[in-house]
Design a protein around this motif. Structure first.
Motif, short mmCIF file in Angstrom:
data_model
loop_
_atom_site.label_atom_id
_atom_site.label_comp_id
_atom_site.label_asym_id
_atom_site.label_seq_id
_atom_site.Cartn_x
_atom_site.Cartn_y
_atom_site.Cartn_z
N TYR A 147 0.82 -1.22 0.00
CA TYR A 147 0.00 0.00 0.00
C TYR A 147 0.86 1.27 0.00
CZ TYR A 147 -3.24 3.60 1.57
OH TYR A 147 -3.96 4.76 1.68
N MET A 148 1.84 1.32 0.90
CA MET A 148 2.67 2.53 0.98
C MET A 148 3.81 2.46 -0.02
SD MET A 148 2.95 3.37 5.05
CE MET A 148 4.01 4.81 4.86
N THR A 149 4.07 3.59 -0.68
CA THR A 149 5.17 3.58 -1.66
C THR A 149 6.28 4.56 -1.28
OG1 THR A 149 3.92 5.20 -2.95
CG2 THR A 149 3.70 2.89 -3.62
N GLY A 150 6.07 5.36 -0.24
CA GLY A 150 7.06 6.33 0.23
C GLY A 150 6.45 7.13 1.35
N PRO A 151 7.22 8.09 1.91
CA PRO A 151 6.65 8.90 2.99
C PRO A 151 5.42 9.67 2.48
CG PRO A 151 9.02 9.33 2.71
CD PRO A 151 8.58 8.51 1.54
N LYS A 152 4.27 9.42 3.09
CA LYS A 152 3.00 10.07 2.73
C LYS A 152 2.60 9.77 1.28
CE LYS A 152 3.13 13.47 6.35
NZ LYS A 152 2.89 14.81 6.80
N LYS A 153 3.03 8.62 0.79
CA LYS A 153 2.66 8.22 -0.57
C LYS A 153 2.08 6.80 -0.53
CE LYS A 153 5.68 10.88 -3.56
NZ LYS A 153 6.51 11.66 -2.66
N SER A 154 1.05 6.60 -1.33
CA SER A 154 0.45 5.26 -1.36
C SER A 154 -0.05 4.97 -2.77
CB SER A 154 -0.73 5.19 -0.38
OG SER A 154 -1.84 5.88 -0.91
N VAL A 155 -0.53 3.74 -2.96
CA VAL A 155 -1.04 3.37 -4.28
C VAL A 155 -2.48 3.83 -4.47
CG1 VAL A 155 0.48 1.34 -4.48
CG2 VAL A 155 -1.80 1.07 -3.45
N ARG A 156 -3.04 4.51 -3.48
CA ARG A 156 -4.43 5.00 -3.62
C ARG A 156 -4.53 5.97 -4.80
NH1 ARG A 156 -8.14 9.05 -2.29
NH2 ARG A 156 -6.55 10.48 -1.52
N ARG A 157 -5.49 5.70 -5.67
CA ARG A 157 -5.68 6.60 -6.81
C ARG A 157 -6.58 7.77 -6.41
NH1 ARG A 157 -7.67 1.74 -9.73
NH2 ARG A 157 -5.84 0.47 -10.11
N PRO A 158 -6.46 8.90 -7.12
CA PRO A 158 -7.23 10.09 -6.70
C PRO A 158 -8.75 9.86 -6.66
CG PRO A 158 -5.63 10.66 -8.42
CD PRO A 158 -5.58 9.17 -8.27
N ASP A 159 -9.24 8.88 -7.42
CA ASP A 159 -10.71 8.68 -7.43
C ASP A 159 -11.13 7.59 -6.44
OD1 ASP A 159 -9.61 6.50 -8.79
OD2 ASP A 159 -11.27 6.36 -10.22
N GLU A 160 -10.22 7.17 -5.56
CA GLU A 160 -10.54 6.09 -4.62
C GLU A 160 -10.66 6.60 -3.18
OE1 GLU A 160 -8.62 1.98 -6.36
OE2 GLU A 160 -7.23 3.46 -5.55
N ILE A 161 -11.56 5.94 -2.46
CA ILE A 161 -11.68 6.16 -1.02
C ILE A 161 -11.22 4.87 -0.33
CG2 ILE A 161 -13.33 6.47 0.89
CD1 ILE A 161 -15.07 8.14 -0.88
N VAL A 162 -10.45 5.01 0.75
CA VAL A 162 -10.17 3.83 1.59
C VAL A 162 -11.46 3.55 2.34
CG1 VAL A 162 -8.87 2.95 3.57
CG2 VAL A 162 -7.72 4.42 1.90
N VAL A 163 -12.04 2.37 2.12
CA VAL A 163 -13.31 2.09 2.81
C VAL A 163 -13.10 1.25 4.07
CG1 VAL A 163 -14.86 2.44 0.86
CG2 VAL A 163 -13.86 0.16 1.23
N ALA A 164 -12.02 0.46 4.12
CA ALA A 164 -11.84 -0.42 5.29
C ALA A 164 -10.44 -1.02 5.28
CB ALA A 164 -12.86 -1.56 5.25
N ALA A 165 -10.10 -1.63 6.41
CA ALA A 165 -8.93 -2.52 6.46
C ALA A 165 -9.44 -3.86 6.99
CB ALA A 165 -7.85 -1.96 7.37
N GLU A 166 -8.83 -4.93 6.51
CA GLU A 166 -9.28 -6.28 6.90
C GLU A 166 -8.09 -7.12 7.32
OE1 GLU A 166 -12.98 -6.80 3.74
OE2 GLU A 166 -11.11 -7.86 3.36
N TRP A 167 -8.31 -7.99 8.28
CA TRP A 167 -7.26 -8.94 8.67
C TRP A 167 -7.89 -10.13 9.37
CZ3 TRP A 167 -8.00 -4.11 10.87
CH2 TRP A 167 -8.37 -4.07 12.21
#
Ligand SMILES: Cc1cc2nc3c(=O)[nH]c(=O)nc-3n(C[C@H](O)[C@H](O)[C@H](O)COP(=O)(O)OP(=O)(O)OC[C@H]3O[C@@H](n4cnc5c(N)ncnc54)[C@H](O)[C@@H]3O)c2cc1C
Length: 287
Positions: A147-167
């Motif tokens: 998910y994270m690609t650098g400091p304060k960077k992630s693979v989240r695209r601008p049109d996406e919302i994080v809806v949940a985390a699962e484990w």
């Protein structure tokens, strides 16, 4: 304060928020605002269109039945009040900010900011969690490790919302530790989460604030798994001092720390080794 030129859309439901997100260029999501408002106040962010998502009930759900799904709008206060499906996550939530910050700040905001100092993130790494992202095109699941690609960077695209985390429910043998320049209201100099999933025979170690992203410590994980192989995964154990020191050494060796205003790289490695050794001693006695 009126900020000229900012339009605000208050999302009614997730579909409505996603539609707005995809139709306006450079839109910024606002959940609890505890990161975003700091950025605005310091002049580091000047959003022109804000989509407020804090009323989206669907993102407040917390489901537990062997598999945990925590909605993005679950706050730290709720992680403390309800069973969040991870003892380490509850310990991490307890260290976050002040009561006011814990009332407003959310899991999704921690993931949205994607800071290496985000306190829930080493826990998600150690749990081998999955981040659930949704756009108008549908939902996709990304392993936290990707998910994270650098400091304060992630693979989240601008049109996406994080809806949940699962484990998967990893059981009670887990802990989170954090070192800061003081005891409370502090950004981590280094953080560490350790999860020993006795049922699945898996050890996860997540390191925070000691690299450009949250890091895992695979050699330390293998070493600890070997200890549990020997002692029996379903048994309490007391690791020897030699074993604890070696586990700490391997955890610290996985870090890629820098010198900054909060601490030196050498200090970060030192505290990681100490935290890892203590975390192993603590968790090994929980069966
Ligand atoms: C005084 C103070 C103390 C703090 N202490 C700590 C601490 O101890 N540990 C720690 O980890 N953090 C700490 N923080 C930072 C902050 O509280 C957390 O990162 C919190 O989780 C942010 O959540 P939020 O809902 O307020 O996010 P917001 O500020 O609303 O949003 C943060 C970012 O994420 C994006 N975003 C929000 N929700 C989503 C979503 N669902 N999907 C995609 N993007 C989203 C926003 O667009 C924004 O870029 C502190 C902040 C303050 C002001």
């Amino acid at each position: 304060m009126i900020i000229p030129g900012v339009s605000v859309h208050i999302g009614r439901d997730v579909d409505d928020a996603l539609e707005n997100l995809s139709s306006v260029k450079d839109a910024t999501l606002l959940a609890g605002g505890t990161d975003l408002l700091v950025e605005i106040n310091f002049g580091r962010a000047r959003p022109t269109h804000v989509i407020v998502i804090d009323r989206l009930d669907e993102l407040k759900a917390l489901d537990r039945n062997g598999h945990i799904r925590m909605g993005a709008l679950v706050t730290y206060t709720r992680m403390l009040a309800d069973d969040p499906g991870s003892a380490a996550l509850r310990e991490a939530a307890r260290t976050v900010g002040s009561p006011q910050i814990r009332n407003a700040g959310t899991l999704g905001g921690n993931l949205g900011t994607a800071s290496p100092a985000g306190d829930t993130l080493p826990v998600l790494a150690a749990l081998d969690a999955t981040v659930v992202l949704r756009s108008r095109a549908g939902e996709r699941r990304v392993k936290f490790a990707d998910y994270m690609t650098g400091p304060k960077k992630s693979v989240r695209r601008p049109d996406e919302i994080v809806v949940a985390a699962e484990w998967d429910d990893a059981g009670p043998a887990q802990t989170f530790m954090k070192v800061g320049t003081r005891n409370a209201m502090v950004i981590a100099v280094a953080g560490l989460a350790l999860v020993v999933d006795r049922a699945r025979r898996r050890v996860g170690v997540g390191l925070g604030s000691c690299g450009p992203t949250i890091l895992r410590a695979p050699d330390a994980e293998k070493f600890a798994a070997g200890l549990f192989d020997e002692a029996g995964w379903d048994r309490r154990m007391r690791p020897t001092e030699v074993a604890r020191t070696e586990f700490g050494r391997l955890a610290a060796a996985a870090a890629r720390p820098i010198d900054d205003v909060r601490g030196t790289a050498a200090y970060r490695r030192h505290v990681l080794a100490v935290m890892a050794s203590r975390a192993l001693a603590r968790v090994a006695t929980i069966a």
